[in-house]
Design a protein around this motif. Sequence first.
Motif, PDB file in Angstrom:
ATOM      1  N   MET A 293       0.814  -1.220   0.000  1.00  0.00           N
ATOM      2  CA  MET A 293       0.000   0.000   0.000  1.00  0.00           C
ATOM      3  C   MET A 293       0.851   1.275   0.000  1.00  0.00           C
ATOM      4  O   MET A 293       0.355   2.334  -0.327  1.00  0.00           O
ATOM      5  CB  MET A 293      -0.936   0.015   1.206  1.00  0.00           C
ATOM      6  CG  MET A 293      -1.975  -1.081   1.220  1.00  0.00           C
ATOM      7  SD  MET A 293      -3.367  -0.771   0.134  1.00  0.00           S
ATOM      8  CE  MET A 293      -4.044   0.720   0.807  1.00  0.00           C
ATOM      9  N   THR A 294       2.108   1.194   0.393  1.00  0.00           N
ATOM     10  CA  THR A 294       2.949   2.392   0.496  1.00  0.00           C
ATOM     11  C   THR A 294       4.087   2.404  -0.520  1.00  0.00           C
ATOM     12  O   THR A 294       4.999   3.232  -0.423  1.00  0.00           O
ATOM     13  CB  THR A 294       3.525   2.519   1.921  1.00  0.00           C
ATOM     14  OG1 THR A 294       4.326   1.367   2.199  1.00  0.00           O
ATOM     15  CG2 THR A 294       2.419   2.672   2.957  1.00  0.00           C
ATOM     16  N   GLU A 295       4.024   1.514  -1.489  1.00  0.00           N
ATOM     17  CA  GLU A 295       5.082   1.385  -2.493  1.00  0.00           C
ATOM     18  C   GLU A 295       5.399   2.723  -3.171  1.00  0.00           C
ATOM     19  O   GLU A 295       6.557   3.046  -3.413  1.00  0.00           O
ATOM     20  CB  GLU A 295       4.664   0.354  -3.547  1.00  0.00           C
ATOM     21  CG  GLU A 295       5.617   0.234  -4.701  1.00  0.00           C
ATOM     22  CD  GLU A 295       5.122  -0.722  -5.769  1.00  0.00           C
ATOM     23  OE1 GLU A 295       5.815  -0.829  -6.788  1.00  0.00           O
ATOM     24  OE2 GLU A 295       4.056  -1.339  -5.597  1.00  0.00           O
TER      25      GLU A 295
ATOM     26  N   LEU B 145       4.828   5.692  -1.926  1.00  0.00           N
ATOM     27  CA  LEU B 145       4.899   6.746  -0.903  1.00  0.00           C
ATOM     28  C   LEU B 145       6.133   6.627  -0.020  1.00  0.00           C
ATOM     29  O   LEU B 145       6.156   7.167   1.081  1.00  0.00           O
ATOM     30  CB  LEU B 145       3.633   6.702  -0.032  1.00  0.00           C
ATOM     31  CG  LEU B 145       2.317   6.910  -0.745  1.00  0.00           C
ATOM     32  CD1 LEU B 145       1.154   6.619   0.191  1.00  0.00           C
ATOM     33  CD2 LEU B 145       2.234   8.311  -1.299  1.00  0.00           C
ATOM     34  N   GLY B 146       7.113   5.894  -0.470  1.00  0.00           N
ATOM     35  CA  GLY B 146       8.340   5.785   0.314  1.00  0.00           C
ATOM     36  C   GLY B 146       8.387   4.624   1.279  1.00  0.00           C
ATOM     37  O   GLY B 146       9.329   4.495   2.055  1.00  0.00           O
ATOM     38  N   GLY B 147       7.376   3.775   1.299  1.00  0.00           N
ATOM     39  CA  GLY B 147       7.379   2.596   2.159  1.00  0.00           C
ATOM     40  C   GLY B 147       6.650   2.795   3.471  1.00  0.00           C
ATOM     41  O   GLY B 147       6.218   3.899   3.798  1.00  0.00           O
ATOM     42  N   PRO B 148       6.494   1.710   4.243  1.00  0.00           N
ATOM     43  CA  PRO B 148       5.766   1.762   5.514  1.00  0.00           C
ATOM     44  C   PRO B 148       6.406   2.719   6.517  1.00  0.00           C
ATOM     45  O   PRO B 148       7.617   2.941   6.503  1.00  0.00           O
ATOM     46  CB  PRO B 148       5.814   0.323   6.030  1.00  0.00           C
ATOM     47  CG  PRO B 148       6.078  -0.513   4.824  1.00  0.00           C
ATOM     48  CD  PRO B 148       6.930   0.349   3.924  1.00  0.00           C
ATOM     49  N   GLU B 149       5.579   3.245   7.405  1.00  0.00           N
ATOM     50  CA  GLU B 149       6.041   4.128   8.471  1.00  0.00           C
ATOM     51  C   GLU B 149       6.226   3.333   9.761  1.00  0.00           C
ATOM     52  O   GLU B 149       5.622   2.277   9.938  1.00  0.00           O
ATOM     53  CB  GLU B 149       5.015   5.232   8.724  1.00  0.00           C
ATOM     54  CG  GLU B 149       4.873   6.202   7.567  1.00  0.00           C
ATOM     55  CD  GLU B 149       3.871   7.288   7.852  1.00  0.00           C
ATOM     56  OE1 GLU B 149       4.274   8.462   7.826  1.00  0.00           O
ATOM     57  OE2 GLU B 149       2.693   6.972   8.102  1.00  0.00           O
ATOM     58  N   SER B 150       7.017   3.892  10.670  1.00  0.00           N
ATOM     59  CA  SER B 150       7.223   3.271  11.974  1.00  0.00           C
ATOM     60  C   SER B 150       5.935   3.364  12.792  1.00  0.00           C
ATOM     61  O   SER B 150       5.048   4.169  12.503  1.00  0.00           O
ATOM     62  CB  SER B 150       8.350   3.977  12.728  1.00  0.00           C
ATOM     63  OG  SER B 150       7.937   5.291  13.095  1.00  0.00           O
ATOM     64  N   GLU B 151       5.855   2.559  13.844  1.00  0.00           N
ATOM     65  CA  GLU B 151       4.688   2.590  14.736  1.00  0.00           C
ATOM     66  C   GLU B 151       4.533   3.978  15.360  1.00  0.00           C
ATOM     67  O   GLU B 151       3.416   4.473  15.515  1.00  0.00           O
ATOM     68  CB  GLU B 151       4.838   1.518  15.821  1.00  0.00           C
ATOM     69  CG  GLU B 151       3.610   1.322  16.664  1.00  0.00           C
ATOM     70  CD  GLU B 151       2.435   0.674  15.931  1.00  0.00           C
ATOM     71  OE1 GLU B 151       1.313   0.757  16.457  1.00  0.00           O
ATOM     72  OE2 GLU B 151       2.634   0.078  14.847  1.00  0.00           O
ATOM     73  N   GLU B 152       5.639   4.617  15.683  1.00  0.00           N
ATOM     74  CA  GLU B 152       5.598   5.971  16.261  1.00  0.00           C
ATOM     75  C   GLU B 152       4.999   6.975  15.265  1.00  0.00           C
ATOM     76  O   GLU B 152       4.168   7.798  15.634  1.00  0.00           O
ATOM     77  CB  GLU B 152       7.015   6.400  16.655  1.00  0.00           C
ATOM     78  CG  GLU B 152       7.097   7.779  17.267  1.00  0.00           C
ATOM     79  CD  GLU B 152       8.536   8.154  17.619  1.00  0.00           C
ATOM     80  OE1 GLU B 152       8.851   9.348  17.517  1.00  0.00           O
ATOM     81  OE2 GLU B 152       9.327   7.268  17.988  1.00  0.00           O
ATOM     82  N   LYS B 153       5.417   6.898  14.013  1.00  0.00           N
ATOM     83  CA  LYS B 153       4.868   7.810  12.998  1.00  0.00           C
ATOM     84  C   LYS B 153       3.394   7.518  12.745  1.00  0.00           C
ATOM     85  O   LYS B 153       2.614   8.426  12.509  1.00  0.00           O
ATOM     86  CB  LYS B 153       5.676   7.724  11.705  1.00  0.00           C
ATOM     87  CG  LYS B 153       7.018   8.401  11.828  1.00  0.00           C
ATOM     88  CD  LYS B 153       7.732   8.451  10.503  1.00  0.00           C
ATOM     89  CE  LYS B 153       9.054   9.177  10.684  1.00  0.00           C
ATOM     90  NZ  LYS B 153       9.733   9.403   9.421  1.00  0.00           N
ATOM     91  N   LEU B 154       3.010   6.253  12.797  1.00  0.00           N
ATOM     92  CA  LEU B 154       1.595   5.913  12.631  1.00  0.00           C
ATOM     93  C   LEU B 154       0.762   6.491  13.765  1.00  0.00           C
ATOM     94  O   LEU B 154      -0.330   7.016  13.536  1.00  0.00           O
ATOM     95  CB  LEU B 154       1.398   4.396  12.591  1.00  0.00           C
ATOM     96  CG  LEU B 154       1.680   3.683  11.288  1.00  0.00           C
ATOM     97  CD1 LEU B 154       1.350   2.196  11.439  1.00  0.00           C
ATOM     98  CD2 LEU B 154       0.931   4.281  10.138  1.00  0.00           C
TER      99      LEU B 154
END
Length: 186
Positions: free
Chosen positions: A30-32, A34-43
Motif C-alpha cells: 500500500m505504500t510502495e 509513498l516511500g514505504g511503511p512508516e514506523s509505529e511511532e509515525k503511525l
Amino acid sequence: MDGSGVERVRLTPWSEGDFWLLRRTNSPEMTEHLGGPESEEKLADRQRRYVEPSAGRMYRVTLADGGESVGSIGYWEREWRGGTVWETGWGILPEFQGRGLAASAARALVAVVRRAGGHGALHAFPAVDHPASNGVCRRAGFTLLGQADFEYPKGNWIRSNDWCVDLRAAPANGSRPGPTTNRHDR
C-alpha cells in the motif's frame, strides 16, 4: 443513482477506533509509491492528526450497502505555487481494489470539500508511475495539469502528476453531493 457512483461508498469522519485501518494501509504493497511503511511511532502521530484535524479531514471509506470498511480518503491544506490549496489522498485495501471504489470515494470527497469551502482547488499528486491512482483521478473528474516533484517522506523524491478539481465550478454532471454518514465537514 445519478451516474457518478458516489452512492457506492460512504465517508465517515476518522475516529479513535480507526487505527486498525491505518495499520492495514501501512503495508509495503500500500505504500510502495509513498516511500514505504512508516514506523509505529509515525503511525501513532498520524492517527492523532487524523482524529483532531486542524484544516481538512480524514475519512474511513465504507461500502454504502453494509458499512464494511474498505479504505480511507482525506483532504488537507498544502502550499502550492504561491497559494494554499486542498490536497487529497486515499488508500483502498487490496481485497477491494479494482472495483471503482477509490474513484467513487474521490467523487464523494469532492462534494464534501466543495461544501467545506476555504480554497478554490483540490489537488491530487499520484506518482507518474502509479497507473491505478492516476486512473482514479481521471475517473473522478480531475484535470491533469502537468508533472511536479515532491519530497515525501523527507528524503524520498517522487515525480508526480498534478491533478486538479476547480471547486468553484459547478459539478460537471450537475449531480448532488455524495453521501456521508456525518456532516462534521468544515
